[in-house]
Write a protein that holds these residues in place. Structure first.
Motif, PDB file in Angstrom:
ATOM      1  N   PHE A 147       0.832  -1.206   0.000  1.00 56.45           N
ATOM      2  CA  PHE A 147       0.000   0.000   0.000  1.00 56.45           C
ATOM      3  C   PHE A 147       0.865   1.254   0.000  1.00 56.45           C
ATOM      4  N   TRP A 151       0.874   4.016  -2.822  1.00 56.98           N
ATOM      5  CA  TRP A 151       0.438   5.354  -2.415  1.00 56.98           C
ATOM      6  C   TRP A 151       1.470   6.403  -2.814  1.00 56.98           C
ATOM      7  N   THR A 154       1.915   6.630  -6.702  1.00 57.92           N
ATOM      8  CA  THR A 154       0.799   7.370  -7.295  1.00 57.92           C
ATOM      9  C   THR A 154       0.974   8.864  -7.044  1.00 57.92           C
ATOM     10  N   HIS A 155       1.344   9.194  -5.820  1.00 60.03           N
ATOM     11  CA  HIS A 155       1.515  10.591  -5.461  1.00 60.03           C
ATOM     12  C   HIS A 155       2.647  11.229  -6.272  1.00 60.03           C
ATOM     13  N   ALA A 189       0.681  13.714   1.725  1.00 55.49           N
ATOM     14  CA  ALA A 189       0.624  12.287   1.398  1.00 55.49           C
ATOM     15  C   ALA A 189       1.379  11.460   2.432  1.00 55.49           C
ATOM     16  N   LEU A 193      -0.143   8.727   5.033  1.00 59.40           N
ATOM     17  CA  LEU A 193       0.407   7.373   5.060  1.00 59.40           C
ATOM     18  C   LEU A 193       0.851   6.993   6.471  1.00 59.40           C
TER      19      LEU A 193
ATOM     20  N   LEU B 204     -11.091   8.638   1.344  1.00 54.49           N
ATOM     21  CA  LEU B 204     -10.420   8.449   0.058  1.00 54.49           C
ATOM     22  C   LEU B 204     -11.029   9.352  -1.010  1.00 54.49           C
ATOM     23  N   GLU B 242      -9.982   6.670  -6.940  1.00 52.21           N
ATOM     24  CA  GLU B 242     -10.180   6.427  -5.508  1.00 52.21           C
ATOM     25  C   GLU B 242     -11.287   5.401  -5.279  1.00 52.21           C
TER      26      GLU B 242
END
Lengths: 271, 319
Positions: A147, A151, A154-155, A189, A193, B204, B242
């Motif tokens: 994850f 995450w 993607t960011h 972000a 997280l 999200l 999302e």
């Protein structure tokens, strides 16, 4: 349009009540005299704060809380740093094989813990890492890695390319681009997280139940899981134990919420 | 002044290099073939090592164990696919799989719907109390499921809040111990999942919606779109990614649920809320059937991958 706004608030308040009723119920339950029979939501005749002391002692909470904190304090920074580095390597540096690697990590998102935990127990038993904090810390970091990488990747891939290119033209090394350019604009972000990681680490149940046999070194939720079996009918005591276990995470959540929400709202890349 | 010069975009050292002459100070570039793309591996390697060592390696080992008959102590014997055959012959095992599929409705579908509703309600006109609602809606998601389970076990009990409410609104006739009801225990369990997962979906979606270019809303307003159509045509496409993430996370939570079931029903009544996670744990660590537990874990994984692929397929970007 006025009516529209009132309707919105009406639905929102209704939803909020549905979310909050269990909390109110359990707080009221915890304040009833120990061992008493409850009937739904009711105000106790006498506020019985002794449930909390009783639950703390019977539940061995000092030891449980210490284990939980120790594990979270190592898991969160370790996982966040590793995920950020990997996300950078995959999204910005586009390492050789980055597509395959990303796919490998994303596939990990779909691996249920049940697939890992059975063999992990026997693997770690061979190397003496069951019943050990190190084993649990590394296992949690591995569980959370897909994850985190997903995450951060993607960011980072949403960061305007010109920003990275500008820094590179100025001669900045990879690590400096990450530390001075990407990380500062990525705090929202990273904060999100970290908060998620802290929750998952605090709340992790099955892994600890399996890997940690020593009752004094279990985490708060796994200790609570066994506490239930011993005190099934004493609702006020159980409610107090629940509140003790959820208190730290709720406090951390409420404290972090400020930077959490402002991070999300102000920290958008383009802002 | 110096701080302004070294703006956040370019690091201080880069400016010095520019001032003092690039050639002298710029770091020497390695040959292209072991350049950035190769060096980048150093960044990925630590994460990869932990992931491979403590997730992938045990996963592969579970696959191997699923082909053995082993009690965890005595030497293992080869079983081939016997453990898998048994899953489909033992009704308790395949019913557990069916139960986890039912839970998807309550852990995934309904929470995504509720999450979108919360997002729609919180976008735009609602200014006052926005943070309050966010904090409250997300709250269940931060709690350990064990504590959630204990709380709901009491709410659902004979003398619990659910029955108290039903009595109050004149539905006293249908009150019961919900988690002990043969027909309804699974649904009652699923609704706890709805309570937990909706806030996660909302958070999200709100995060995704923040990234939407405000000019899109301006354009939609100019075209005369009301709040509903703005949500439908701007917000919804904007949070598609999302929605996929939410769908994946909640589906896995449904299929691989363990904590909640362990403390609320422990599979009862009469196995009506057995889920694969619970049986994997029971087989491996209570009954010493490591092979059977591993095979069930593998089957569970195959189902998770299949369902997640379906989620991705149905929420894919058509463009």
């Amino acid at each position: 349009m006025r009516g529209g706004v009132s309707f919105r608030y009406g639905v929102l308040v209704l939803l909020a009540v549905m979310v909050l009723v269990p909390f109110i119920g359990i707080v009221l339950a915890a304040l009833h005299p120990p061992g008493s029979q409850l009937n739904g939501l009711s105000i106790p005749d006498r506020w019985s704060w002794e449930n909390f002391t009783l639950a703390w002692e019977r539940g061995n909470m000092t030891a449980l809380m210490r284990s939980s904190l120790l594990i979270a304090v190592f898991v969160v920074p370790l996982s966040v740093v590793l995920a950020t580095l990997a996300g950078y390597g995959l999204a910005i540096l586009r390492v050789w094989g980055h597509r395959t690697l990303s796919f490998g990590f994303v596939m990990g998102l779909t691996l249920p813990i049940e697939l890992i935990v059975v063999a992990l127990y026997f693997n770690l038993r061979e190397v003496g890492l069951t019943n050990s904090y190190i084993g649990i810390i590394l296992a949690e970091a591995a569980l959370f890695m897909p994850f985190g990488v997903y995450w951060m990747q993607t960011h980072f891939s949403n960061v305007p390319e010109e920003l990275v290119e500008a820094a590179r033209i100025d001669g900045a090394r990879d690590l400096i681009v990450l530390a001075r350019v990407l990380v500062p604009i990525s705090w929202p972000a990273i904060t999100t997280l970290s908060v998620l990681y802290f929750m998952w680490s605090w709340n992790q149940f099955m892994l600890v139940l399996v890997m940690m046999q020593d009752p004094d070194r279990r985490t708060a939720p796994s200790g609570l899981g066994l506490f239930v079996g011993e005190h099934t009918t004493d609702i006020p005591l159980l409610a107090a134990a629940c509140l003790i276990v959820i208190a730290p995470i709720v406090v951390v959540y409420l404290l972090f919420q400020r930077s959490f929400v402002s991070g999300i709202t102000q920290g958008a890349i383009k802002g | 002044m110096a701080r302004e010069l070294t703006s956040s975009v370019s690091p201080p050292r880069a400016h010095e290099a520019r001032g003092g002459g690039r050639a002298a100070h710029a770091p020497t570039r390695p040959p292209r073939w072991r350049g950035r793309r190769a060096r980048g591996w150093l960044y990925v390697l630590p994460a990869l090592a932990v992931y491979l060592g403590f997730a992938i390696w045990p996963a592969l080992n579970t696959l191997r164990l699923s082909l053995l008959t082993w009690d965890g102590i005595l030497p293992a014997t080869w079983a081939g696919f016997d453990n898998y055959v048994e899953i489909f012959q033992d009704s308790a095992l395949y019913e557990a799989i069916l139960h986890s599929l039912v839970l998807i409705i309550f852990f995934s579908f309904i929470p995504i719907g509720v999450g979108l509703l919360m997002t729609a309600l919180l976008m735009g006109k609602v200014r006052r109390g926005m943070t309050f609602f966010r904090v409250v809606f997300f709250l269940p998601q931060v709690l350990p499921l064990v504590a959630v389970g204990i709380t709901w076990r009491w709410l659902y009990s004979d003398s619990g809040v659910v029955n108290q409410f039903l009595d109050l609104v004149g539905l006293g006739a249908i009150t019961r111990a919900w988690l002990g009801d043969y027909q309804l225990a699974l649904i009652a369990l699923g609704l706890i999942g709805t309570w937990v997962m909706s806030g996660l979906c909302m958070m999200l979606f709100l995060t995704g919606a923040q990234k939407i270019d405000p000019s899109l809303y301006e354009a939609a307003k100019l075209d005369g779109a009301g709040s509903f159509r703005q949500f439908r045509h701007v917000t919804l496409p904007g949070v598609r990614r999302e929605i996929t993430v939410a769908g994946v996370i909640t589906t896995i939570a449904a299929l691989a649920s363990f904590d909640l079931v362990f403390v609320t029903t422990n599979g009862g009544p009469a196995g009506q809320t057995n889920v694969p996670g619970l049986l994997v744990y029971r087989l491996a660590f209570n009954e010493g059937d490591i092979g059977g537990a591993s095979a069930l874990a593998v089957v569970l994984t195959v189902i998770v991958v299949a369902v997640v692929s379906a989620v991705r397929y149905f929420t894919r970007d058509e463009s």
